[in-house]
Scaffold this motif. Structure first.
Motif, mmCIF file in Angstrom:
data_model
loop_
_atom_site.group_PDB
_atom_site.id
_atom_site.type_symbol
_atom_site.label_atom_id
_atom_site.label_comp_id
_atom_site.label_asym_id
_atom_site.label_seq_id
_atom_site.Cartn_x
_atom_site.Cartn_y
_atom_site.Cartn_z
ATOM 1 N N ASP A 20 0.831 -1.209 0.000
ATOM 2 C CA ASP A 20 0.000 0.000 0.000
ATOM 3 C C ASP A 20 0.862 1.255 0.000
ATOM 4 O O ASP A 20 0.587 2.210 -0.737
ATOM 5 C CB ASP A 20 -0.950 0.017 1.199
ATOM 6 N N THR A 21 1.900 1.256 0.819
ATOM 7 C CA THR A 21 2.804 2.407 0.868
ATOM 8 C C THR A 21 3.497 2.591 -0.473
ATOM 9 O O THR A 21 3.624 3.718 -0.969
ATOM 10 C CB THR A 21 3.847 2.234 1.987
ATOM 11 N N VAL A 22 3.945 1.496 -1.078
ATOM 12 C CA VAL A 22 4.615 1.580 -2.372
ATOM 13 C C VAL A 22 3.675 2.187 -3.411
ATOM 14 O O VAL A 22 4.070 3.068 -4.180
ATOM 15 C CB VAL A 22 5.139 0.200 -2.825
ATOM 16 N N ASP A 23 2.420 1.745 -3.422
ATOM 17 C CA ASP A 23 1.452 2.314 -4.371
ATOM 18 C C ASP A 23 1.308 3.816 -4.168
ATOM 19 O O ASP A 23 1.293 4.581 -5.140
ATOM 20 C CB ASP A 23 0.084 1.627 -4.218
ATOM 21 N N ASP A 24 1.219 4.256 -2.914
ATOM 22 C CA ASP A 24 1.087 5.691 -2.618
ATOM 23 C C ASP A 24 2.323 6.471 -3.075
ATOM 24 O O ASP A 24 2.210 7.528 -3.686
ATOM 25 C CB ASP A 24 0.874 5.922 -1.119
ATOM 26 N N VAL A 25 3.497 5.938 -2.772
ATOM 27 C CA VAL A 25 4.738 6.632 -3.126
ATOM 28 C C VAL A 25 4.899 6.697 -4.646
ATOM 29 O O VAL A 25 5.269 7.745 -5.194
ATOM 30 C CB VAL A 25 5.959 5.954 -2.462
ATOM 31 N N LEU A 26 4.604 5.607 -5.334
ATOM 32 C CA LEU A 26 4.722 5.612 -6.805
ATOM 33 C C LEU A 26 3.750 6.593 -7.435
ATOM 34 O O LEU A 26 4.078 7.256 -8.424
ATOM 35 C CB LEU A 26 4.502 4.209 -7.367
ATOM 36 N N GLU A 27 2.562 6.703 -6.860
ATOM 37 C CA GLU A 27 1.575 7.658 -7.381
ATOM 38 C C GLU A 27 2.095 9.092 -7.243
ATOM 39 O O GLU A 27 1.972 9.903 -8.149
ATOM 40 C CB GLU A 27 0.253 7.494 -6.635
ATOM 41 N N LYS A 28 2.719 9.403 -6.127
ATOM 42 C CA LYS A 28 3.259 10.743 -5.891
ATOM 43 C C LYS A 28 4.509 11.023 -6.712
ATOM 44 O O LYS A 28 4.884 12.174 -6.903
ATOM 45 C CB LYS A 28 3.566 10.931 -4.401
ATOM 46 N N ASP A 30 4.907 10.739 -9.815
ATOM 47 C CA ASP A 30 4.564 11.303 -11.125
ATOM 48 C C ASP A 30 5.360 10.635 -12.252
ATOM 49 O O ASP A 30 6.074 11.286 -13.015
ATOM 50 C CB ASP A 30 4.791 12.824 -11.132
ATOM 51 N N LEU A 31 5.241 9.325 -12.320
ATOM 52 C CA LEU A 31 5.959 8.544 -13.324
ATOM 53 C C LEU A 31 5.208 8.560 -14.650
ATOM 54 O O LEU A 31 3.979 8.618 -14.678
ATOM 55 C CB LEU A 31 6.133 7.107 -12.836
ATOM 56 N N GLU A 32 5.951 8.476 -15.739
ATOM 57 C CA GLU A 32 5.361 8.528 -17.077
ATOM 58 C C GLU A 32 4.311 7.445 -17.286
ATOM 59 O O GLU A 32 3.310 7.661 -17.954
ATOM 60 C CB GLU A 32 6.446 8.403 -18.147
ATOM 61 N N ASN A 33 4.557 6.256 -16.747
ATOM 62 C CA ASN A 33 3.639 5.136 -16.962
ATOM 63 C C ASN A 33 2.833 4.793 -15.711
ATOM 64 O O ASN A 33 2.257 3.710 -15.635
ATOM 65 C CB ASN A 33 4.406 3.910 -17.453
ATOM 66 N N GLY A 34 2.826 5.668 -14.744
ATOM 67 C CA GLY A 34 2.059 5.439 -13.534
ATOM 68 C C GLY A 34 2.627 4.386 -12.604
ATOM 69 O O GLY A 34 1.972 3.965 -11.662
ATOM 70 N N GLY A 35 3.829 3.921 -12.884
ATOM 71 C CA GLY A 35 4.467 2.947 -12.005
ATOM 72 C C GLY A 35 4.255 1.504 -12.415
ATOM 73 O O GLY A 35 4.552 0.593 -11.647
ATOM 74 N N ALA A 36 3.751 1.287 -13.632
ATOM 75 C CA ALA A 36 3.562 -0.085 -14.133
ATOM 76 C C ALA A 36 4.778 -0.474 -14.963
ATOM 77 O O ALA A 36 5.025 0.102 -16.021
ATOM 78 C CB ALA A 36 2.295 -0.167 -14.973
ATOM 79 N N PHE A 37 5.547 -1.444 -14.470
ATOM 80 C CA PHE A 37 6.766 -1.880 -15.156
ATOM 81 C C PHE A 37 6.708 -3.381 -15.389
ATOM 82 O O PHE A 37 6.151 -4.117 -14.579
ATOM 83 C CB PHE A 37 8.010 -1.554 -14.306
ATOM 84 N N LYS A 50 13.473 9.031 -10.232
ATOM 85 C CA LYS A 50 12.258 9.560 -9.613
ATOM 86 C C LYS A 50 11.760 8.638 -8.500
ATOM 87 O O LYS A 50 11.327 9.098 -7.447
ATOM 88 C CB LYS A 50 11.140 9.706 -10.656
ATOM 89 N N ILE A 51 11.815 7.335 -8.750
ATOM 90 C CA ILE A 51 11.360 6.371 -7.744
ATOM 91 C C ILE A 51 12.254 6.437 -6.506
ATOM 92 O O ILE A 51 11.765 6.490 -5.372
ATOM 93 C CB ILE A 51 11.335 4.941 -8.323
ATOM 94 N N VAL A 52 13.554 6.458 -6.708
ATOM 95 C CA VAL A 52 14.485 6.527 -5.582
ATOM 96 C C VAL A 52 14.271 7.811 -4.786
ATOM 97 O O VAL A 52 14.225 7.792 -3.552
ATOM 98 C CB VAL A 52 15.947 6.390 -6.065
ATOM 99 N N VAL A 53 14.116 8.935 -5.474
ATOM 100 C CA VAL A 53 13.886 10.215 -4.792
ATOM 101 C C VAL A 53 12.571 10.172 -4.010
ATOM 102 O O VAL A 53 12.506 10.637 -2.867
ATOM 103 C CB VAL A 53 13.919 11.391 -5.798
#
Length: 180
Positions: A20-28, A30-37, A50-53
């Motif tokens: 849940d925390t990872v989903d929240d952090v990835l949403e914030k 602002d990734l080009e693909n929304g965090g789907a890899f 961006k993810i590391v920051v």
């Protein structure tokens, strides 16, 4: 960068912080693909940064500390998924010296489009290895973590110093000294 790196970074974050925390952090983030890899995709390194920051801001740990931890995580991944690279190596130096001339050659066979960093190595005595990391990607702390984890894998103790090149911000020299 290959998607497997992104997938493993997210797995490490889920292990540390929960899904849940990872989903929240990835949403914030602002990734080009929304965090789907996907493991087979290719993604810009800027997205990894961006993810590391974003996780740095969440956790309070510096981006370099997180990259170093990720280097440890990825060494475990490599050991599990690519044991053939470790089988005939009897020391951390033997593995580190094989990165460019052996491991990356095999990676290029599997992924011809992979943009790999360059690692030039030179022995500076029986107990010291110099590794020069050259890459346009700012992942020197990730490399530090890989080197640390390599020493641990071979049950070796050592000191690692890293020196960025003053005239070339894409190059860092690591000096690895085995102390026991």
């Amino acid at each position: 960068m290959k998607g497997v790196v992104f997938v493993e970074l997210i797995k490490m974050a889920e292990d540390a912080f929960g899904e849940d925390t990872v989903d929240d952090v990835l949403e914030k983030a602002d990734l080009e693909n929304g965090g789907a890899f996907t493991t087979v995709g290719n993604y810009p390194c800027s997205e990894l940064v961006k993810i590391v920051v974003a996780f740095s801001e969440f956790s309070g740990l510096s981006p370099d500390v997180l990259q170093t931890k990720f280097g440890h995580w990825m060494m475990g991944f490599f050991i599990q998924h690519y044991p053939e690279f470790f089988e005939k190596k009897d020391s951390a130096f033997a593995l580190l010296e094989s990165v460019d001339q052996e491991i990356h050659v095999e990676v290029r066979k599997l992924y011809p489009d992979a943009e790999l960093p360059r690692f030039d190595t030179a022995r500076r005595g029986d107990n010291t290895l110099e590794m020069v990391y050259s890459s346009p990607r700012p992942l020197h702390a990730f490399c530090q973590g890989l080197i640390e984890a390599c020493l641990l894998h071979f049950d070796e103790k050592g000191d690692i110093t890293s020196t960025p090149h003053a005239s070339d911000d894409t190059t860092t020299t690591f000096e690895v000294t085995v102390t026991g």
